[in-house]
Motif scaffolding. Structure first.
Motif, PDB file in Angstrom:
ATOM      1  N   SER A   7       0.851  -1.192   0.000  1.00  0.00           N
ATOM      2  CA  SER A   7       0.000   0.000   0.000  1.00  0.00           C
ATOM      3  C   SER A   7       0.884   1.239   0.000  1.00  0.00           C
ATOM      4  N   HIS A   8       0.380   2.294  -0.616  1.00  0.00           N
ATOM      5  CA  HIS A   8       1.106   3.562  -0.714  1.00  0.00           C
ATOM      6  C   HIS A   8       0.110   4.706  -0.659  1.00  0.00           C
ATOM      7  N   SER A   9       0.521   5.804  -0.065  1.00  0.00           N
ATOM      8  CA  SER A   9      -0.297   7.010  -0.040  1.00  0.00           C
ATOM      9  C   SER A   9       0.144   7.941  -1.156  1.00  0.00           C
ATOM     10  N   TYR A  10      -0.852   8.429  -1.916  1.00  0.00           N
ATOM     11  CA  TYR A  10      -0.608   9.394  -2.991  1.00  0.00           C
ATOM     12  C   TYR A  10      -1.691  10.453  -2.915  1.00  0.00           C
ATOM     13  N   GLY A  11      -1.315  11.704  -2.769  1.00  0.00           N
ATOM     14  CA  GLY A  11      -2.305  12.777  -2.714  1.00  0.00           C
ATOM     15  C   GLY A  11      -3.322  12.515  -1.625  1.00  0.00           C
ATOM     16  N   ASP A  12      -4.612  12.560  -2.003  1.00  0.00           N
ATOM     17  CA  ASP A  12      -5.670  12.364  -1.006  1.00  0.00           C
ATOM     18  C   ASP A  12      -6.162  10.919  -0.935  1.00  0.00           C
ATOM     19  N   HIS A  13      -5.497   9.976  -1.623  1.00  0.00           N
ATOM     20  CA  HIS A  13      -5.908   8.583  -1.628  1.00  0.00           C
ATOM     21  C   HIS A  13      -4.779   7.650  -1.182  1.00  0.00           C
ATOM     22  N   LYS A  14      -5.180   6.473  -0.735  1.00  0.00           N
ATOM     23  CA  LYS A  14      -4.238   5.410  -0.425  1.00  0.00           C
ATOM     24  C   LYS A  14      -4.521   4.279  -1.397  1.00  0.00           C
ATOM     25  N   ILE A  15      -3.469   3.767  -2.024  1.00  0.00           N
ATOM     26  CA  ILE A  15      -3.595   2.692  -2.993  1.00  0.00           C
ATOM     27  C   ILE A  15      -3.198   1.381  -2.322  1.00  0.00           C
ATOM     28  N   TYR A  16      -4.072   0.392  -2.493  1.00  0.00           N
ATOM     29  CA  TYR A  16      -3.817  -0.951  -1.980  1.00  0.00           C
ATOM     30  C   TYR A  16      -3.650  -1.882  -3.165  1.00  0.00           C
ATOM     31  N   VAL A  17      -2.553  -2.632  -3.183  1.00  0.00           N
ATOM     32  CA  VAL A  17      -2.308  -3.618  -4.227  1.00  0.00           C
ATOM     33  C   VAL A  17      -2.505  -4.992  -3.602  1.00  0.00           C
ATOM     34  N   GLY A  18      -3.293  -5.816  -4.276  1.00  0.00           N
ATOM     35  CA  GLY A  18      -3.550  -7.157  -3.769  1.00  0.00           C
ATOM     36  C   GLY A  18      -3.251  -8.213  -4.797  1.00  0.00           C
ATOM     37  N   ILE A  19      -2.742  -9.337  -4.318  1.00  0.00           N
ATOM     38  CA  ILE A  19      -2.565 -10.485  -5.198  1.00  0.00           C
ATOM     39  C   ILE A  19      -3.905 -11.208  -5.249  1.00  0.00           C
ATOM     40  N   VAL A  20      -4.337 -11.547  -6.448  1.00  0.00           N
ATOM     41  CA  VAL A  20      -5.638 -12.200  -6.628  1.00  0.00           C
ATOM     42  C   VAL A  20      -5.480 -13.679  -6.284  1.00  0.00           C
ATOM     43  N   ILE A  21      -6.230 -14.119  -5.250  1.00  0.00           N
ATOM     44  CA  ILE A  21      -6.159 -15.525  -4.843  1.00  0.00           C
ATOM     45  C   ILE A  21      -7.341 -16.327  -5.372  1.00  0.00           C
ATOM     46  N   ASP A  22      -8.364 -15.625  -5.860  1.00  0.00           N
ATOM     47  CA  ASP A  22      -9.532 -16.288  -6.441  1.00  0.00           C
ATOM     48  C   ASP A  22     -10.309 -15.260  -7.251  1.00  0.00           C
ATOM     49  N   ALA A  23     -10.977 -15.706  -8.288  1.00  0.00           N
ATOM     50  CA  ALA A  23     -11.823 -14.834  -9.114  1.00  0.00           C
ATOM     51  C   ALA A  23     -12.849 -15.711  -9.810  1.00  0.00           C
ATOM     52  N   GLU A  24     -14.026 -15.139 -10.061  1.00  0.00           N
ATOM     53  CA  GLU A  24     -15.074 -15.931 -10.703  1.00  0.00           C
ATOM     54  C   GLU A  24     -16.124 -15.013 -11.316  1.00  0.00           C
ATOM     55  N   MET A  25     -16.664 -15.444 -12.456  1.00  0.00           N
ATOM     56  CA  MET A  25     -17.845 -14.819 -13.040  1.00  0.00           C
ATOM     57  C   MET A  25     -19.053 -15.401 -12.318  1.00  0.00           C
ATOM     58  N   LEU A  26     -19.934 -14.530 -11.813  1.00  0.00           N
ATOM     59  CA  LEU A  26     -21.114 -14.989 -11.072  1.00  0.00           C
ATOM     60  C   LEU A  26     -22.402 -14.844 -11.883  1.00  0.00           C
ATOM     61  N   GLY A  27     -22.341 -14.056 -12.945  1.00  0.00           N
ATOM     62  CA  GLY A  27     -23.540 -13.806 -13.733  1.00  0.00           C
ATOM     63  C   GLY A  27     -23.173 -13.371 -15.133  1.00  0.00           C
TER      64      GLY A  27
END
Length: 160
Positions: free
Chosen positions: A122-142
């Motif tokens: 995670s890093h702070s830039y300007g007025d936002h904080k950015i979170y980077v995540g490794i994708v451990i699962d993903a799925e189409m639900l519809g």
């Protein structure tokens, strides 16, 4: 450049609207996010940007996980529900169909798709904080089209 000029031009740049859920061990939260993007294919990574003053940054910093629930085009009401800050943490998910992701955060079962992520940076830039995540699962639900900023959600930044 003024914030209003930036906002005006930014409105021409469509992005997906998602509900990001965070939680572990029964403590959960959710918020509407329009600043989310893939970062890498190998390994699969996603990032979200959250206003530094949003109380969800505390959840993200402590749970180290998030699920990006990609909303369907007709789910503007759900996006509005999670954009409200007047609810307590548990009330936001009350009455919403969910199941637990591998990371422990909630998957909105009526969403179009989801990306389940563990925070790796995670890093702070300007007025936002950015979170980077490794994708451990993903799925189409519809099926269907995703909700985007072109369907009426606005970037407008309110000055405090």
């Amino acid at each position: 450049m003024s914030n209003l000029d930036f906002d005006k031009v930014l409105r021409s740049f469509p992005t997906g609207i998602s509900v990001v859920t965070v939680g572990r061990g029964g403590v959960e939260n959710g918020l509407t996010v329009s600043w989310a993007s893939p970062v890498s294919f190998e390994p699969p990574q996603f990032m979200i940007a959250v206003n530094k003053n949003h109380y969800s940054t505390e959840f993200l910093d402590s749970t180290k996980n998030f699920v990006i629930n990609v909303l369907k085009k007709d789910q503007t009401g759900l996006a509005g529900h999670f954009a409200k800050t007047s609810f307590s943490d548990s009330e936001k998910l009350e009455g919403i169909a969910t199941r637990e992701a591998k990371s422990g955060a909630a998957i909105l079962t009526d969403a179009l798709a989801y990306f389940d992520c563990e925070v790796i940076d995670s890093h702070s830039y300007g007025d936002h904080k950015i979170y980077v995540g490794i994708v451990i699962d993903a799925e189409m639900l519809g099926e269907g089209d995703p909700l985007t900023t072109l369907e009426g959600m606005k970037y407008i930044k309110k000055n405090s």
